[in-house]
Motif scaffolding. Structure first.
Motif, PDB file in Angstrom:
ATOM      1  N   HIS A  64       2.661 -29.075  -4.484  1.00  0.00           N
ATOM      2  CA  HIS A  64       3.480 -30.082  -3.815  1.00  0.00           C
ATOM      3  C   HIS A  64       4.893 -29.558  -3.554  1.00  0.00           C
ATOM      4  CE1 HIS A  64       4.744 -33.977  -2.434  1.00  0.00           C
ATOM      5  NE2 HIS A  64       5.663 -34.079  -3.380  1.00  0.00           N
ATOM      6  N   GLU A  65       5.444 -28.822  -4.531  1.00  0.00           N
ATOM      7  CA  GLU A  65       6.787 -28.271  -4.347  1.00  0.00           C
ATOM      8  C   GLU A  65       6.816 -27.278  -3.187  1.00  0.00           C
ATOM      9  OE1 GLU A  65       9.706 -28.989  -5.737  1.00  0.00           O
ATOM     10  OE2 GLU A  65       8.736 -30.629  -6.799  1.00  0.00           O
ATOM     11  N   ALA A  66       5.744 -26.499  -3.045  1.00  0.00           N
ATOM     12  CA  ALA A  66       5.678 -25.553  -1.923  1.00  0.00           C
ATOM     13  C   ALA A  66       5.629 -26.306  -0.599  1.00  0.00           C
ATOM     14  CB  ALA A  66       4.458 -24.653  -2.073  1.00  0.00           C
ATOM     15  N   ARG A  67       4.883 -27.418  -0.578  1.00  0.00           N
ATOM     16  CA  ARG A  67       4.841 -28.239   0.632  1.00  0.00           C
ATOM     17  C   ARG A  67       6.213 -28.835   0.933  1.00  0.00           C
ATOM     18  NH1 ARG A  67      -0.732 -31.301  -1.098  1.00  0.00           N
ATOM     19  NH2 ARG A  67      -2.203 -29.745  -0.295  1.00  0.00           N
ATOM     20  N   LYS A  68       6.906 -29.288  -0.117  1.00  0.00           N
ATOM     21  CA  LYS A  68       8.240 -29.861   0.061  1.00  0.00           C
ATOM     22  C   LYS A  68       9.228 -28.816   0.567  1.00  0.00           C
ATOM     23  CE  LYS A  68       9.928 -32.423  -3.210  1.00  0.00           C
ATOM     24  NZ  LYS A  68      10.261 -32.890  -4.582  1.00  0.00           N
ATOM     25  N   ALA A  69       9.097 -27.591   0.071  1.00  0.00           N
ATOM     26  CA  ALA A  69      10.001 -26.518   0.504  1.00  0.00           C
ATOM     27  C   ALA A  69       9.817 -26.229   1.991  1.00  0.00           C
ATOM     28  CB  ALA A  69       9.752 -25.262  -0.324  1.00  0.00           C
ATOM     29  N   LEU A  70       8.556 -26.211   2.430  1.00  0.00           N
ATOM     30  CA  LEU A  70       8.291 -25.995   3.853  1.00  0.00           C
ATOM     31  C   LEU A  70       8.848 -27.158   4.678  1.00  0.00           C
ATOM     32  CD1 LEU A  70       6.978 -24.460   6.177  1.00  0.00           C
ATOM     33  CD2 LEU A  70       4.810 -25.584   5.607  1.00  0.00           C
ATOM     34  N   ALA A  71       8.645 -28.384   4.178  1.00  0.00           N
ATOM     35  CA  ALA A  71       9.155 -29.558   4.887  1.00  0.00           C
ATOM     36  C   ALA A  71      10.676 -29.516   5.004  1.00  0.00           C
ATOM     37  CB  ALA A  71       8.711 -30.827   4.153  1.00  0.00           C
ATOM     38  N   GLU A  84       8.538 -34.186   7.411  1.00  0.00           N
ATOM     39  CA  GLU A  84       9.774 -33.854   6.693  1.00  0.00           C
ATOM     40  C   GLU A  84       9.762 -34.358   5.251  1.00  0.00           C
ATOM     41  OE1 GLU A  84      12.971 -33.434  10.363  1.00  0.00           O
ATOM     42  OE2 GLU A  84      13.189 -35.109   8.944  1.00  0.00           O
ATOM     43  N   HIS A  85       8.916 -35.299   4.927  1.00  0.00           N
ATOM     44  CA  HIS A  85       8.814 -35.795   3.550  1.00  0.00           C
ATOM     45  C   HIS A  85       7.569 -35.249   2.845  1.00  0.00           C
ATOM     46  CE1 HIS A  85      11.758 -38.706   5.154  1.00  0.00           C
ATOM     47  NE2 HIS A  85      12.170 -38.797   3.897  1.00  0.00           N
ATOM     48  N   ALA A  86       6.938 -34.226   3.435  1.00  0.00           N
ATOM     49  CA  ALA A  86       5.766 -33.562   2.853  1.00  0.00           C
ATOM     50  C   ALA A  86       4.599 -34.519   2.631  1.00  0.00           C
ATOM     51  CB  ALA A  86       6.129 -32.867   1.545  1.00  0.00           C
ATOM     52  N   ALA A  87       4.601 -35.627   3.368  1.00  0.00           N
ATOM     53  CA  ALA A  87       3.484 -36.566   3.267  1.00  0.00           C
ATOM     54  C   ALA A  87       2.331 -36.144   4.171  1.00  0.00           C
ATOM     55  CB  ALA A  87       3.940 -37.973   3.651  1.00  0.00           C
ATOM     56  N   ARG A  88       2.641 -35.270   5.122  1.00  0.00           N
ATOM     57  CA  ARG A  88       1.630 -34.773   6.058  1.00  0.00           C
ATOM     58  C   ARG A  88       1.926 -33.310   6.329  1.00  0.00           C
ATOM     59  NH1 ARG A  88       0.463 -37.121  12.173  1.00  0.00           N
ATOM     60  NH2 ARG A  88      -0.596 -35.269  12.989  1.00  0.00           N
ATOM     61  N   PRO A 104       2.178 -29.882   8.288  1.00  0.00           N
ATOM     62  CA  PRO A 104       2.194 -29.537   9.713  1.00  0.00           C
ATOM     63  C   PRO A 104       1.041 -28.594  10.039  1.00  0.00           C
ATOM     64  CG  PRO A 104       3.801 -28.218   8.539  1.00  0.00           C
ATOM     65  CD  PRO A 104       3.234 -29.191   7.538  1.00  0.00           C
ATOM     66  N   SER A 105       0.595 -28.627  11.256  1.00  0.00           N
ATOM     67  CA  SER A 105      -0.411 -27.677  11.717  1.00  0.00           C
ATOM     68  C   SER A 105       0.289 -26.452  12.289  1.00  0.00           C
ATOM     69  CB  SER A 105      -1.293 -28.320  12.792  1.00  0.00           C
ATOM     70  OG  SER A 105      -0.519 -28.563  13.962  1.00  0.00           O
ATOM     71  N   VAL A 106      -0.480 -25.438  12.606  1.00  0.00           N
ATOM     72  CA  VAL A 106       0.088 -24.246  13.240  1.00  0.00           C
ATOM     73  C   VAL A 106       0.759 -24.634  14.557  1.00  0.00           C
ATOM     74  CG1 VAL A 106      -0.477 -22.046  14.355  1.00  0.00           C
ATOM     75  CG2 VAL A 106      -1.538 -22.646  12.155  1.00  0.00           C
ATOM     76  N   ALA A 107       0.084 -25.486  15.325  1.00  0.00           N
ATOM     77  CA  ALA A 107       0.643 -25.923  16.607  1.00  0.00           C
ATOM     78  C   ALA A 107       1.927 -26.733  16.400  1.00  0.00           C
ATOM     79  CB  ALA A 107      -0.393 -26.760  17.363  1.00  0.00           C
ATOM     80  N   ASP A 108       1.949 -27.555  15.342  1.00  0.00           N
ATOM     81  CA  ASP A 108       3.148 -28.344  15.054  1.00  0.00           C
ATOM     82  C   ASP A 108       4.348 -27.440  14.796  1.00  0.00           C
ATOM     83  OD1 ASP A 108       1.719 -30.705  15.254  1.00  0.00           O
ATOM     84  OD2 ASP A 108       1.383 -30.889  13.086  1.00  0.00           O
ATOM     85  N   ILE A 109       4.150 -26.389  14.013  1.00  0.00           N
ATOM     86  CA  ILE A 109       5.258 -25.482  13.690  1.00  0.00           C
ATOM     87  C   ILE A 109       5.756 -24.773  14.945  1.00  0.00           C
ATOM     88  CG2 ILE A 109       5.779 -23.291  12.537  1.00  0.00           C
ATOM     89  CD1 ILE A 109       4.266 -24.310  10.118  1.00  0.00           C
ATOM     90  N   ARG A 110       4.826 -24.321  15.774  1.00  0.00           N
ATOM     91  CA  ARG A 110       5.239 -23.644  17.004  1.00  0.00           C
ATOM     92  C   ARG A 110       6.037 -24.602  17.904  1.00  0.00           C
ATOM     93  NH1 ARG A 110       2.944 -18.731  17.546  1.00  0.00           N
ATOM     94  NH2 ARG A 110       1.053 -18.266  16.339  1.00  0.00           N
ATOM     95  N   THR A 111       5.550 -25.827  18.020  1.00  0.00           N
ATOM     96  CA  THR A 111       6.235 -26.816  18.859  1.00  0.00           C
ATOM     97  C   THR A 111       7.610 -27.141  18.300  1.00  0.00           C
ATOM     98  OG1 THR A 111       4.125 -27.787  19.548  1.00  0.00           O
ATOM     99  CG2 THR A 111       6.079 -29.169  19.753  1.00  0.00           C
ATOM    100  N   TRP A 112       7.674 -27.322  16.991  1.00  0.00           N
ATOM    101  CA  TRP A 112       8.936 -27.664  16.315  1.00  0.00           C
ATOM    102  C   TRP A 112       9.980 -26.571  16.546  1.00  0.00           C
ATOM    103  CZ3 TRP A 112       8.766 -31.816  12.428  1.00  0.00           C
ATOM    104  CH2 TRP A 112       9.986 -32.035  11.776  1.00  0.00           C
TER     105      TRP A 112
END
Length: 283
Positions: free
Chosen positions: A10-17, A49-53, A55-63
């Motif tokens: 979860h912390e890794a997900r939060k760090a990415l978020a 942004e709250h690590a509740a979902r 991101p997909s590869v496409a989401d990161i590219r779009t972001w």
């Protein structure tokens, strides 16, 4: 405070978020503005942004394109892959059995120059006798319904332990004194294990600390974990194995190991604790 294996994921997900949120803010965009640019619902931005979902590869590219930070795409995708691979269910190993798990880790041990490990439940694997390891694996087989290969797995583990005597490797292990009294295989097995432990901790490549049962603790007992150089941490749960490769997470485990090491005793004090346990099995 200890980071448990499940919370490490979860912390890794939060760090990415957080990286994605910081990227948006650095670009001078509100969540509403970003959502409008990329054509998403505002709630999707919030969930990512709250690590509740995740991101997909496409989401990161779009972001990244929306924030004009395309140079960070590959780094963020690598972080996403790390998060996805951190949690590995034990059931994936059921068909191949425990022997295969032991043998598959040999390359990791061979390339590691400094291995640090904390053991709160069992004698460190590198120090286990065949009989002790077999008893341990039989228990795992019952709990997880692995292939019935406890004897073969024990042989693979004790064979792997020969690395303790190979040049170029150092080992710093910490164990809770309580593991000396968890009876795996009965008194005879435990007596042999304690005698073996007295001999193996004398090896020049080994540092072995023990946290006494009666110590006033500065932190609570936690899960077993192993640190391989500063490149990877393995944490084992009942239901899963977690591999941590994110530098920030590895650093947290290194700090935790250092705190545990400060509570441990070494040298002659360790030998006395082992001999005390051994005496209980000789009665």
């Amino acid at each position: 405070m200890h980071t448990s294996p499940s919370s490490s994921v979860h912390e890794a997900r939060k760090a990415l978020a957080k990286r994605l949120r910081d990227m948006r803010e650095d670009a001078g965009l509100t969540a509403v503005a970003l959502a409008k640019i990329v054509g998403w619902e505002r709630t999707k931005i919030s969930k990512i942004e709250h690590a509740a979902r995740p991101p997909s590869v496409a989401d990161i590219r779009t972001w990244c394109r929306a924030c004009d930070t395309e140079e960070q795409i590959e780094d963020l995708l690598a972080a996403l892959r790390t998060v996805a691979s951190m949690y590995v269910e034990w059931k994936r190993h059921q068909r191949t059995g425990l022997r295969q798990i032991q043998e598959s880790r040999v390359p990791l041990y061979e390339r590691t120059r400094l291995m640090r490990a904390y053991c709160s439940q069992v004698i460190p694997g590198h120090f286990q006798t065949h009989e002790y390891a077999a008893a341990l694996f039989r228990g795992l087989n019952l709990g997880h319904q692995f292939a019935d290969d406890a004897e073969e797995a024990a042989t693979a583990r004790t064979t792997r332990a020969q690395i303790l005597r190979k040049p170029g490797h150092r080992f710093a292990f910490i164990a809770e004194e309580a593991v000396f009294y968890y009876r795996l295989g009965g008194p005879e097995v435990m007596m042999g294990q304690m005698e073996h432990l007295l001999s193996v901790i004398a090896l020049p490549s080994v540092s072995f600390g023990v946290i006494p049962i009666d110590i006033t603790r500065s932190m609570h007992v936690t899960h077993n974990f192993s640190i391989f150089d500063s490149a990877q941490v393995n944490v084992e749960l009942v239901s899963a194995a977690v591999t941590v490769t994110t530098p920030g997470e590895i650093a947290r485990y290194e700090r935790e190991f250092a705190r545990l090491a400060e509570m441990a005793v070494y040298g002659a004090k360790v030998r006395r604790l082992i001999e005390k346990a051994l005496a209980t099995y000789r009665r």
